[in-house]
Design a protein around this motif. Structure first.
Motif, mmCIF file in Angstrom:
data_model
loop_
_atom_site.group_PDB
_atom_site.id
_atom_site.type_symbol
_atom_site.label_atom_id
_atom_site.label_comp_id
_atom_site.label_asym_id
_atom_site.label_seq_id
_atom_site.Cartn_x
_atom_site.Cartn_y
_atom_site.Cartn_z
ATOM 1 N N SER A 88 0.816 -1.155 0.046
ATOM 2 C CA SER A 88 -0.074 -0.177 0.145
ATOM 3 C C SER A 88 0.823 1.230 -0.153
ATOM 4 C CB SER A 88 -0.944 0.047 1.229
ATOM 5 O OG SER A 88 -0.216 -0.076 2.390
ATOM 6 N N GLY A 94 -5.087 -1.520 -2.774
ATOM 7 C CA GLY A 94 -5.859 -0.409 -2.634
ATOM 8 C C GLY A 94 -7.380 -0.646 -2.381
ATOM 9 N N ARG A 113 -9.679 0.040 1.226
ATOM 10 C CA ARG A 113 -10.798 0.916 1.182
ATOM 11 C C ARG A 113 -12.062 0.243 1.668
ATOM 12 N NH1 ARG A 113 -8.699 2.631 -3.796
ATOM 13 N NH2 ARG A 113 -10.308 1.532 -4.970
ATOM 14 N N PRO A 120 -2.190 5.388 4.530
ATOM 15 C CA PRO A 120 -1.044 4.641 4.168
ATOM 16 C C PRO A 120 -0.409 3.882 5.455
ATOM 17 C CG PRO A 120 -0.537 7.000 3.646
ATOM 18 C CD PRO A 120 -2.067 6.747 3.899
#
Length: 287
Positions: A13, A52, A56, A63
């Motif tokens: 990430s 990601g 999410r 991050p």
């Protein structure tokens, strides 16, 4: 022209798709040079940055947040999965040794259930400092396995990387689970999948029965791919994520290739990617 689709693993990430692609290409080209083969062009590799989507979906705040690290509370469902996975990779003699030593010196994170202590200490006897990393990895693997809507979004993103010229799929770590899940579901449109000849897995946690069960694969059921795709599984006996074993015992269709990635980080993607079995698999398919 995308000849190789790569599926990365955990802890990505904080990087970008462009940086990951550069790192993977550099490692692959180093390995190809070692066996006297020409470099891959810059457009030969497509590496979707899928991490990601899971972040999410888990209400990731930023991050620097680690949803699966030592500071993140562990649910009972996670603990059950992790305990099952650990029980399947620890050796009985290490468990017996822990019973004699006790667990006073382990020093596990306070947010992890105490019932994991003996299993983690047993794993650390074989892979020093590998137990906590294994747990973190299994937590992220479980998140993919048991969040079907998010998993479908990840696979859909990866499908977009394929084109008619794709001949090799490489999956590292959790990426090998995702790539296998995608291939076995036959979700890639036929006009984009028709040229795929080779599937390369590196440092794959598919060696852990709990992971396979999370994919709906019963104990004793072999791993299978559609069509005539050749599957080569590359593993380092010192890789704590795999339990140090290959996949050929799980399925006769899989060819194991044992490598030595050194002691610094045997699970490292770039160390796997520059090994001879990986680059020869690419060289034999990307013509």
């Amino acid at each position: 022209m995308t000849r190789i689709v790569g599926v990365h693993g955990i802890r990505q990430s904080r990087t970008s798709q462009a940086q990951l692609t550069r790192d993977w290409l550099r490692a692959l080209n180093r390995g190809l040079g070692d066996v006297g083969r020409p470099d891959l062009p810059a457009d030969a590799l497509e590496l979707p940055h899928w991490t990601g989507l899971l972040a999410r979906g888990a209400n990731h705040l930023g991050p620097d947040d680690d949803l699966f690290g030592a500071d993140a509370p562990m649910s009972e469902e996670e603990a059950d999965f992790v305990a099952a996975a650990l029980a399947e990779v620890v050796r009985q003699d290490d468990v017996d040794a822990v019973g004699q030593l006790g667990t006073r010196t382990l020093g596990l994170p306070q947010l992890w259930p105490a019932r994991l202590n003996p299993l983690l200490l047993a794993y650390d006897l074989r892979f020093p400092r590998g137990g906590k990393l294994f747990v973190s990895m299994m937590r992220e693997v479980r998140f993919y396995l048991y969040q079907p809507d998010l998993a479908a979004q990840v696979r859909a993103m990866i499908v977009e990387a394929f084109d008619a010229d794709t001949s090799v799929v490489i999956g590292h770590s959790l990426g090998s689970v995702i790539a296998y899940d995608l291939l076995r579901r036959d979700e890639i449109p036929r006009d984009r999948a028709i040229g795929v000849r080779t599937f390369l897995t590196c440092g794959s946690p598919l060696t852990v029965p709990a992971v396979r069960r999370g994919l709906g694969i019963a104990d004793g059921e072999p791993l299978k791919l559609p069509g005539d795709i050749a599957w080569v599984n590359v593993f380092d006996p010192g890789d704590f994520i795999t339990g140090g074993v290959g996949l050929s015992a799980v399925s006769p269709e899989i060819t194991d290739a044992r490598v030595d990635n050194g002691i610094g980080d045997p699970h490292s993607a770039v160390r796997y990617l520059r090994t001879t079995p990986v680059v020869l698999g690419i060289a034999g398919s990307c013509r």
